[in-house]
Design a protein around this motif. Structure first.
Motif, PDB file in Angstrom:
ATOM      1  N   LYS A  38       0.639  -1.244  -0.111  1.00 29.93           N
ATOM      2  CA  LYS A  38       0.091   0.114  -0.086  1.00 29.93           C
ATOM      3  C   LYS A  38       0.827   1.283  -0.027  1.00 29.93           C
ATOM      4  CE  LYS A  38      -3.890   2.542   0.392  1.00 29.93           C
ATOM      5  NZ  LYS A  38      -4.617   2.754  -0.600  1.00 29.93           N
ATOM      6  N   PHE A  39       1.822   1.345   0.893  1.00 32.78           N
ATOM      7  CA  PHE A  39       2.530   2.342   0.863  1.00 32.78           C
ATOM      8  C   PHE A  39       4.012   2.353   0.279  1.00 32.78           C
ATOM      9  CE2 PHE A  39      -0.478   2.674   4.209  1.00 32.78           C
ATOM     10  CZ  PHE A  39      -1.106   4.060   3.955  1.00 32.78           C
ATOM     11  N   GLY A  40       4.366   1.288  -0.766  1.00 32.87           N
ATOM     12  CA  GLY A  40       5.667   0.867  -1.168  1.00 32.87           C
ATOM     13  C   GLY A  40       6.084   2.124  -2.069  1.00 32.87           C
ATOM     14  N   THR A  41       7.238   2.126  -2.482  1.00 34.13           N
ATOM     15  CA  THR A  41       7.657   3.333  -3.540  1.00 34.13           C
ATOM     16  C   THR A  41       7.158   3.003  -5.070  1.00 34.13           C
ATOM     17  OG1 THR A  41       9.604   1.912  -3.907  1.00 34.13           O
ATOM     18  CG2 THR A  41       9.837   3.689  -2.149  1.00 34.13           C
ATOM     19  N   VAL A  42       6.726   1.682  -5.146  1.00 27.26           N
ATOM     20  CA  VAL A  42       6.409   1.229  -6.384  1.00 27.26           C
ATOM     21  C   VAL A  42       5.034   2.120  -6.794  1.00 27.26           C
ATOM     22  CG1 VAL A  42       5.439  -0.598  -8.218  1.00 27.26           C
ATOM     23  CG2 VAL A  42       7.277  -0.928  -6.335  1.00 27.26           C
ATOM     24  N   SER A  43       4.230   2.358  -5.842  1.00 18.25           N
ATOM     25  CA  SER A  43       3.253   3.028  -5.989  1.00 18.25           C
ATOM     26  C   SER A  43       3.177   4.399  -6.714  1.00 18.25           C
ATOM     27  CB  SER A  43       2.399   3.312  -4.602  1.00 18.25           C
ATOM     28  OG  SER A  43       1.907   1.966  -4.137  1.00 18.25           O
TER      29      SER A  43
END
Length: 329
Positions: A38-43
């Protein structure tokens, strides 16, 4: 109102054209499901894809599915519930060695580093002896193993026995480092960037260790991972996703305004946002698949030696096909 035979034929032709157009659009917008934290950098990258409709421009309809943990995304992808996840080449190689057909398209070369305060007397790896070090990712984290290997080779230091090692969650370790409870901390790249914007400096990065241990340049630590069968069965969707990702990276590489738009998602502003932006840009892969594979193969042997079967299983070499073969064509 009566319609002539010619008019009826024209209406029928228009109807057929409309059906064919709709069918073509449906084919063009193939659903691609990606599972991320949810809060990963991929987002950040995926939000750029969706915001600018880069998925539609490349013939796909990207659905982002959020998960609470990395293990959950792995299980979901292996079970076929989603099409793509983000993981590292080491995990992909192990899965392939054990009979699965997962493969990887490079996502980022950004890796962790050991961080210390600006005023810290610690200047080299040798200075870490008898210090309290926080380590994110666990004892088999690739960055930790590479830095251990470098410390042993160049300084004769076994970091696991010469220090007090504290394993923990990345945000907790960063907080402890900022509070002065740790002498040094090895964290993931984005936590390092935030620390760097808050009076910390890099002592040694996993990229530095990798190059010292034989890599010719930065290796893509993470990649978009999917089943090779899925990619073979859906080549336009797989290639469309890779193209959309590349276009998003290009936009993020050149547009500071795009980072301002992303600021609420990145949860940073000012100097911290700029540091995260710069580190993301430095991590954009720029090498051929052949070059990536060659260096990853070298690092695999180093990691296999220090991490053993717990890390790589029984395979002595990186599995062929770890990097998606289509990308080299």
């Amino acid at each position: 109102m009566m319609i002539s035979r010619r008019g009826a034929l024209r209406l029928a032709a228009l109807g057929t054209a409309a059906v064919l157009t709709a069918a073509g659009a449906a084919r063009a917008a193939a659903k691609v499901r990606i599972g991320v934290l949810k809060f990963g950098t991929v987002s950040w990258e995926l939000d750029t894809v969706k915001h600018h409709k880069l998925d539609a421009a490349n013939g796909i309809d990207l659905e982002v599915v959020y998960f609470a943990g990395e293990d959950a995304t792995n299980v979901a992808m292996l079970a076929g519930e989603i099409d793509i996840i983000v993981s590292d080449w080491l995990w992909v190689s192990r899965q392939r060695s054990e009979g699965d057909d997962v493969t990887l398209a490079p996502y980022s070369t950004a890796v962790g580093a050991i961080m210390v305060r600006q005023e810290s007397p610690i200047r080299t790896i040798a200075d870490l002896k008898q210090k309290k070090i926080g380590v994110a990712g666990g004892p088999l984290d690739k960055s930790w193993l590479l830095i251990q290997a470098l410390a042993r080779r160049d300084h004769g230091v076994d970091l696991t026995t010469a220090n007090e090692i504290v394993f923990g969650a990345p945000p907790l370790l960063s907080e402890k480092a900022m509070q002065g409870e740790l002498d040094a901390v090895l964290n993931f790249w984005h936590f390092c960037a935030r620390l760097e914007a808050n009076d910390f400096r890099r002592l040694v990065g996993a990229e530095d260790a990798a190059k010292a241990l034989g890599a010719s340049a930065a290796v893509s630590a993470l990649g978009y991972v999917f089943h090779e069968k899925w990619a073979n069965d859906n080549p336009d969707a797989a290639k469309g996703f890779v193209k959309a990702s590349a276009q998003a990276k290009d936009l993020l590489a050149r547009s500071d305004a795009e980072w301002q738009r992303l600021a609420p998602i990145v949860r940073a502003e000012g100097a911290e946002l700029e540091k995260l932006r710069d580190c993301y840009r430095e991590g954009i892969p720029a090498r051929t698949i052949a070059e990536e594979e060659a260096d990853a193969g070298k690092l695999y042997r180093v990691l296999a030696e220090i991490g053993g079967e717990k890390l790589v299983g029984s395979a002595p070499e990186m599995a062929p096909g770890t990097y998606w073969p289509e990308l080299s064509k």
